[in-house]
Design a protein around this motif. Structure first.
Motif, short mmCIF file in Angstrom:
data_model
loop_
_atom_site.label_atom_id
_atom_site.label_comp_id
_atom_site.label_asym_id
_atom_site.label_seq_id
_atom_site.Cartn_x
_atom_site.Cartn_y
_atom_site.Cartn_z
N ASP A 59 0.78 -1.23 0.00
CA ASP A 59 0.00 0.00 0.00
C ASP A 59 0.81 1.28 0.00
O ASP A 59 0.26 2.35 -0.18
CB ASP A 59 -0.92 0.04 1.24
CG ASP A 59 -1.87 -1.14 1.29
OD1 ASP A 59 -2.17 -1.71 0.23
OD2 ASP A 59 -2.30 -1.49 2.40
N GLY A 60 2.10 1.20 0.28
CA GLY A 60 2.91 2.41 0.39
C GLY A 60 2.78 3.05 1.76
O GLY A 60 2.08 2.55 2.64
N PRO A 61 3.43 4.18 1.96
CA PRO A 61 3.40 4.85 3.27
C PRO A 61 2.02 5.43 3.58
O PRO A 61 1.25 5.73 2.67
CB PRO A 61 4.45 5.95 3.15
CG PRO A 61 4.61 6.17 1.69
CD PRO A 61 4.26 4.89 1.00
N ARG A 62 1.76 5.58 4.84
CA ARG A 62 0.50 6.16 5.31
C ARG A 62 0.79 7.34 6.22
O ARG A 62 1.83 7.41 6.85
CB ARG A 62 -0.31 5.12 6.09
CG ARG A 62 -0.65 3.88 5.30
CD ARG A 62 -2.13 3.79 5.09
NE ARG A 62 -2.51 2.64 4.30
CZ ARG A 62 -3.26 1.65 4.75
NH1 ARG A 62 -3.66 1.62 5.98
NH2 ARG A 62 -3.60 0.69 3.94
N ILE A 63 -0.17 8.23 6.32
CA ILE A 63 0.00 9.42 7.16
C ILE A 63 -0.16 9.08 8.63
O ILE A 63 0.63 9.47 9.46
CB ILE A 63 -1.01 10.52 6.75
CG1 ILE A 63 -0.69 10.99 5.35
CG2 ILE A 63 -0.98 11.67 7.74
CD1 ILE A 63 -1.70 11.96 4.78
N PHE A 64 -1.22 8.33 8.96
CA PHE A 64 -1.51 8.03 10.35
C PHE A 64 -0.93 6.68 10.76
O PHE A 64 -0.54 5.88 9.93
CB PHE A 64 -3.03 8.04 10.60
CG PHE A 64 -3.65 9.38 10.32
CD1 PHE A 64 -3.40 10.45 11.15
CD2 PHE A 64 -4.47 9.57 9.22
CE1 PHE A 64 -3.96 11.70 10.90
CE2 PHE A 64 -5.04 10.80 8.97
CZ PHE A 64 -4.79 11.87 9.81
N VAL A 65 -0.91 6.44 12.05
CA VAL A 65 -0.40 5.19 12.60
C VAL A 65 -1.42 4.08 12.35
O VAL A 65 -2.62 4.27 12.50
CB VAL A 65 -0.15 5.35 14.12
CG1 VAL A 65 0.25 4.05 14.76
CG2 VAL A 65 0.91 6.41 14.36
N ASP A 66 -0.92 2.91 11.96
CA ASP A 66 -1.79 1.75 11.74
C ASP A 66 -2.08 1.06 13.07
O ASP A 66 -1.24 1.04 13.97
CB ASP A 66 -1.11 0.73 10.81
CG ASP A 66 -1.07 1.18 9.37
OD1 ASP A 66 -2.03 1.81 8.92
OD2 ASP A 66 -0.07 0.88 8.70
#
Length: 137
Positions: A59-66
């Protein structure tokens, strides 16, 4: 008449509660920024930190914490605003098989291969092509 309607309503309510409790339950493992040393759940071969690597490759990088959850077979990784837990990780989370690392694609309703293996295979094919070691050469 009122009592029989009340009994029917009570029975429907009771059966709804029982069916909801009988569904698959998930356990919260932690947030992606703290999952590094979390033990692998019983019966899984993919660690929680490996599941995060698989999610990032896919999915690539995300802004928020998973947030990372699991049940008896799969990880469920939800990307939520910090401070808010997912109310339905089974429905909204990225599903990663705890044994194989395969990712469930909700759109096609099929399992896709572990991207770590796919990326490794692409590198090997490129290397073989560059050295002329392709099959049939």
């Amino acid at each position: 008449m009122f009592i029989s309607s009340l009994l029917r309503l009570s029975l429907i309510f009771f059966l709804t509660i029982i069916s909801a409790c009988a569904g698959t339950s998930t356990q919260f493992l932690g947030h992606s920024n703290e999952i590094e040393n979390t033990p692998t759940p019983t019966g899984f071969t993919i660690s929680p930190s490996d599941a995060m690597v698989i999610r990032r490759l896919n999915d690539g990088p995300r802004i928020f914490v998973d947030e990372v959850y699991h049940d008896g077979e799969n990880y469920y990784i939800c990307n939520n605003t910090i401070g808010f837990k997912s109310s339905q990780p089974l429905k909204t989370g990225r599903v990663i098989n705890g044994q194989t690392g395969e990712i469930y694609n909700r759109k096609t309703k099929s399992w896709e291969p572990d991207p770590r293996i796919e990326k490794h295979t692409q590198v090997n094919q490129t290397g073989a092509a560059a050295t002329g070691l392709n099959k049939g050469s």
